[in-house]
Scaffold this motif. Structure first.
Motif, PDB file in Angstrom:
ATOM      1  N   GLU A 145       0.860  -1.179   0.000  1.00 48.64           N
ATOM      2  CA  GLU A 145       0.000   0.000   0.000  1.00 48.64           C
ATOM      3  C   GLU A 145       0.899   1.231   0.000  1.00 48.64           C
ATOM      4  N   TRP A 183      -0.443  -1.772  -6.215  1.00 44.96           N
ATOM      5  CA  TRP A 183      -1.429  -1.214  -5.282  1.00 44.96           C
ATOM      6  C   TRP A 183      -1.321   0.299  -5.401  1.00 44.96           C
ATOM      7  N   GLU A 187      -6.755   0.817  -4.931  1.00 46.28           N
ATOM      8  CA  GLU A 187      -7.093  -0.423  -5.609  1.00 46.28           C
ATOM      9  C   GLU A 187      -5.862  -1.309  -5.760  1.00 46.28           C
ATOM     10  N   ALA A 189      -4.182  -4.328  -8.078  1.00 49.79           N
ATOM     11  CA  ALA A 189      -4.244  -4.979  -9.382  1.00 49.79           C
ATOM     12  C   ALA A 189      -3.858  -6.447  -9.226  1.00 49.79           C
ATOM     13  N   ARG A 197      -7.946  -7.814 -12.744  1.00 49.01           N
ATOM     14  CA  ARG A 197      -9.045  -7.246 -11.966  1.00 49.01           C
ATOM     15  C   ARG A 197      -8.470  -6.237 -10.983  1.00 49.01           C
ATOM     16  N   LEU A 198      -9.223  -5.168 -10.769  1.00 48.92           N
ATOM     17  CA  LEU A 198      -8.881  -4.184  -9.752  1.00 48.92           C
ATOM     18  C   LEU A 198      -9.800  -4.407  -8.565  1.00 48.92           C
ATOM     19  N   ALA A 199      -9.208  -4.636  -7.397  1.00 51.93           N
ATOM     20  CA  ALA A 199      -9.974  -4.935  -6.189  1.00 51.93           C
ATOM     21  C   ALA A 199      -9.763  -3.828  -5.169  1.00 51.93           C
ATOM     22  N   THR A 200     -10.866  -3.389  -4.549  1.00 47.05           N
ATOM     23  CA  THR A 200     -10.800  -2.391  -3.487  1.00 47.05           C
ATOM     24  C   THR A 200     -10.736  -3.126  -2.154  1.00 47.05           C
ATOM     25  N   GLU A 205     -14.936  -4.698  -3.338  1.00 48.09           N
ATOM     26  CA  GLU A 205     -15.481  -4.584  -4.684  1.00 48.09           C
ATOM     27  C   GLU A 205     -14.373  -4.853  -5.708  1.00 48.09           C
ATOM     28  N   THR A 206     -14.755  -5.473  -6.831  1.00 47.85           N
ATOM     29  CA  THR A 206     -13.785  -5.751  -7.890  1.00 47.85           C
ATOM     30  C   THR A 206     -14.360  -5.355  -9.245  1.00 47.85           C
ATOM     31  N   LYS A 207     -13.445  -5.074 -10.165  1.00 49.15           N
ATOM     32  CA  LYS A 207     -13.866  -4.786 -11.531  1.00 49.15           C
ATOM     33  C   LYS A 207     -12.785  -5.280 -12.484  1.00 49.15           C
TER      34      LYS A 207
END
Length: 584
Positions: A145, A183, A187, A189, A197-200, A205-207
Motif C-alpha cells: 500500500e 497497489w 485499488e 491490481a 481485476r482491480l480490487a478495493t 469490490e472488484t472490476k
C-alpha cells in the motif's frame, strides 16, 4: 504511452527520454525523489539520472527497489543474485544487510522490507529485526500500500489475495485470487488467467479491465516541499532546581501532565508539581560529577504509572581534578516512585547494568540518554569514552561507541544487545512513536556535528569519518559508515560557542501547527532551537529561537516532548522551559 526502453519522471509530466543502459522490458524503479532511476543493465544494475548519466552501478545482480537507509531517501538499493537479497549503500558500496531470500519488496513509505522465501514470508525492519508472517504460504508476488501500512500478497492456488497489516501482522483475505502486480489509488491490481481485476481492499469490490493482461500503478509524485515553515518560538519558564545545590540536565514528564521529574547532574531526581519540589532519589554520594560525568538522564517505564519504575543513567569513579576516585564505570539503575508521584518507594534502588569503562581516559563521551522503544525495550547510546578507535569495533562484545538494547523485564543485572556502532558521542536521542525511527544527535569533534537515524547493524563511521567528511583529508571519502541525515560545521553560527549537537525529537504535538512533523534539535552552547523537515530531500535547518541566557556553555542539554507532545528544553543554568508559538 511510454515504451519499456523509455522512462517518465513523476516530477515532470512532460519529460520522456530513451535510456541507453536499461535492458528492454526489464523492471526499473524510481527513487523517491523522482530524480534517478534504478535499472537493470546487460551486466547488472545501475542508477541513472534524467540525462541518462550513469551515477552508480553494480554487476552480477538484478534490481528490487530503493530503500531509505537513514532518512535520506534513495541512499540505498535492494538487489538480488537469485539466492540472496542485499541492501547496498549507493553512498559507499557497502553491504548494509544481506538476507537469505531470493526476492524482496521494500516499503514505499518507510524502512520495512517484505522478504520472499521458499518456506514463507518475513517482514524485516532495521529497528525490530526479522518477524515471520504467520499463516501466509510462500508465493511469488506482493505489493505495498502506498502509505506502507499494509501489503497485498499473492495467495497459493485459488486462494484469495492476503492483506497483511504490518503493525501487528494480522491478515485478511481479498475476494479475488491471482498474481499481485500493484497497489495504488485505493485499488489492488490482480492478474489471473490472462485477465486483470482491480480490487478495493476495504469494500471488497472488484472490476475487470478489458483486454488487459498486466497492470501496474505509477508511483505518486514526491511530496512538494512544505509551503508553510515554522515561525519563531518563545520560551516559558517551567521549573528549575530551587535549592541552588544542583543543575538540571534532563527531564522526564509524568504521563498525568502534572509532575516533571528533573535529573540533577549532581545525583538527584527531583519531582516538581507546579513549583512544589521534592527529592525522590539522592545518590550524590555515589555519582562522580566531573568533565562530562554525572547523573545524565531519568526515564519512566513505558507503562507508568501501572509500572511505577524509573531508571537513571550515571557515572561513577575515574580520574578527576582530585585524582583517582575509584574504578570508572557508567551504570543504569532502577527505583520505584510512590503512588503520590512525589516520593520513592524505600529500598527499591537497584543497579541493573554496568558498563566496563577504560580507566585512564577523559571522563567524556559517555552518551547520556535512556529511551524506550514502542516494543518496551530500553535503548542506550554510548560514546567512544575518549578511546576513539574502539568505536569502530563491530564485535558484539565491544560496547564502546555503540547503541545498546536492553530488556528491562530481565531479573537481576541485565545483558545488552549491540545494534549499531561507529558513534563519537550520541548524547541525546529520541525514538519517534509514529515511525519508531531513532533520531540521534552525535556530537562531533572539530569538523562536523551530525544527526543520524539508527539502522540496525549499521556502522556510523566514527572515527574514520565525521558526518560526511573523511577525517584525514577533510573531503568526502569512501570510508565505511552510513551518511548522516544532516551535518554541519561547528562554530558556524557567528560566535565561538556552538560545538555540541543536542538531539531532539520529531514534533507530534498540536499547539504549534506549523511545526508538525518537523525534527527539533539544539546546540549545547549556542542555545539555538533548530528544525529540519524530515520529508525534504536535502534538509536545511531553520533557527526558531534562542533560549534565555544563551549563548552559554550548557545552555541546552535536553530537548524532549511533554505528556502532550509539546517541547520542553532543559539548560544547566536555566532549568526547564516550555517552547510555545510566537517569538519573544
Amino acid at each position: 504511452m511510454v515504451t519499456p526502453s523509455s522512462f517518465w519522471s513523476p516530477t515532470n509530466l512532460q519529460f520522456s527520454r530513451k535510456l541507453s543502459t536499461i535492458v528492454p522490458g526489464s523492471r526499473f524503479f524510481w527513487s523517491p525523489s523522482g530524480k534517478e532511476v534504478l535499472v537493470q543493465t546487460g551486466t547488472g544494475v545501475a542508477v541513472v539520472d534524467k540525462a541518462d548519466k550513469q551515477i552508480w552501478k553494480m554487476d552480477g545482480v538484478k534490481p528490487l527497489g530503493w530503500w531509505s537507509v537513514t532518512g535520506i531517501k534513495g541512499s540505498a538499493v535492494l538487489v538480488t543474485d537469485g539466492a540472496k537479497t542485499r541492501i547496498v549503500s549507493t553512498y559507499n558500496d557497502q553491504d548494509l544487510w544481506t538476507f537469505a531470500a531470493p526476492g524482496a519488496f521494500p516499503s514505499p513509505a518507510g524502512t520495512a522490507v517484505l522478504l520472499q522465501r521458499g518456506d514463507g514470508w518475513l517482514l524485516w525492519e532495521p529497528l525490530t529485526g526479522m518477524r515471520p508472517i504467520p499463516n501466509v504460504a510462500a508465493s511469488a508476488t506482493a505489493a505495498w500500500e502506498p502509505n506502507g501500512q499494509r501489503v497485498a500478497i499473492e495467495g497459493p492456488g485459488s486462494s484469495g489475495v492476503v492483506i497483511l497489516n504490518t503493525a501487528d501482522l494480522t491478515t485478511s483475505t481479498l475476494g479475488v485470487a491471482g498474481a499481485v502486480t500493484g497497489w495504488g489509488a485505493g485499488e489492488i491490481a490482480v492478474m489471473r488467467e490472462g485477465a486483470v481485476r482491480l480490487a478495493t481492499p476495504d469494500s471488497r469490490e472488484t472490476k475487470e479491465i478489458g483486454n488487459a493482461t498486466f497492470a501496474s500503478f505509477q508511483p505518486a509524485a514526491p511530496k512538494a516541499e512544505r509551503g508553510t515553515k515554522p515561525g519563531p518560538v518563545k520560551f516559558v519558564p517551567v521549573a528549575k532546581v530551587q535549592d541552588g545545590q544542583g543543575m538540571s540536565v534532563a527531564v522526564a514528564p509524568n504521563p498525568d501532565g502534572q509532575i516533571l521529574y528533573i535529573a540533577d547532574i549532581t545525583g538527584r531526581v527531583i519531582a516538581d508539581r507546579g513549583g512544589t519540589q521534592a527529592t525522590v532519589l539522592d545518590i550524590r554520594n555515589q555519582v562522580t560529577v566531573w568533565d562530562e560525568s554525572g547523573l545524565l538522564d531519568v526515564v519512566l517505564h513505558p507503562k507508568f504509572p501501572q509500572n511505577r519504575t524509573a531508571y537513571v543513567y550515571y557515572g561513577v569513579g575515574g580520574v578527576t581534578d582530585k585524582g583517582g576516585v575509584g574504578p570508572r564505570r557508567d551504570l543504569i539503575a532502577s527505583f520505584e516512585i510512590g503512588p503520590d508521584g512525589m516520593s520513592a518507594v524505600p529500598n527499591t534502588f537497584r543497579v541493573r547494568y554496568t558498563i566496563p569503562t577504560p580507566q585512564e581516559t577523559p571522563m567524556s563521551h559517555n552518551g547520556g540518554t535512556l529511551a524506550f522503544a514502542p516494543d518496551g525495550k530500553l535503548y542506550l547510546g554510548l560514546g567512544d569514552l575518549g578511546t576513539y578507535e574502539a568505536a569502530a569495533d563491530p564485535s558484539p562484545q565491544s560496547v564502546i561507541g555503540s547503541f545498546l538494547v536492553l530488556d528491562v523485564d530481565q531479573p537481576g543485572e541485565w545483558t545488552a544487545t549491540k545494534v549499531a556502532y561507529g558513534f563519537r558521542n550520541p548524547f541525546r536521542f529520541s525514538i519517534d512513536p509514529v515511525t519508531t525511527q531513532v533520531w540521534i544527535g552525535d556530537v562531533g569533534g572539530f569538523t562536523r556535528e551530525e544527526i543520524d537515524i539508527l539502522a540496525r547493524n549499521g556502522n556510523f563511521g566514527w572515527p574514520l569519518r565525521e558526518g560526511e567528511v573523511c577525517r584525514d583529508t577533510l573531503t568526502d571519502c569512501n570510508s565505511p559508515g552510513l551518511p548522516p541525515v544532516h551535518a554541519w560545521a561547528p562554530y558556524s553560527g557567528g560566535h565561538d560557542c556552538g560545538a555540541g549537537v543536542i538531539g531532539g525529537f520529531v514534533y507530534r504535538g498540536s499547539a504549534i501547527p506549523d511545526l508538525k512533523n518537523w525534527y527539533l534539535y539544539s546546540d549545547l552552547c549556542s542555545g539555538d532551537i533548530l528544525a529540519i523537515d524530515p520529508a525534504a530531500t536535502v534538509p536545511e535547518s531553520l533557527t526558531l529561537g534562542r533560549v534565555p541566557g544563551a549563548p552559554k556553555w550548557g545552555a541546552v542539554v535536553d530537548l524532549v516532548p511533554d505528556a502532550k507532545g509539546e517541547p520542553l528544553v532543559v539548560g544547566l543554568p536555566g532549568g526547564v522551559f516550555r517552547i510555545t508559538a510566537g517569538g519573544n
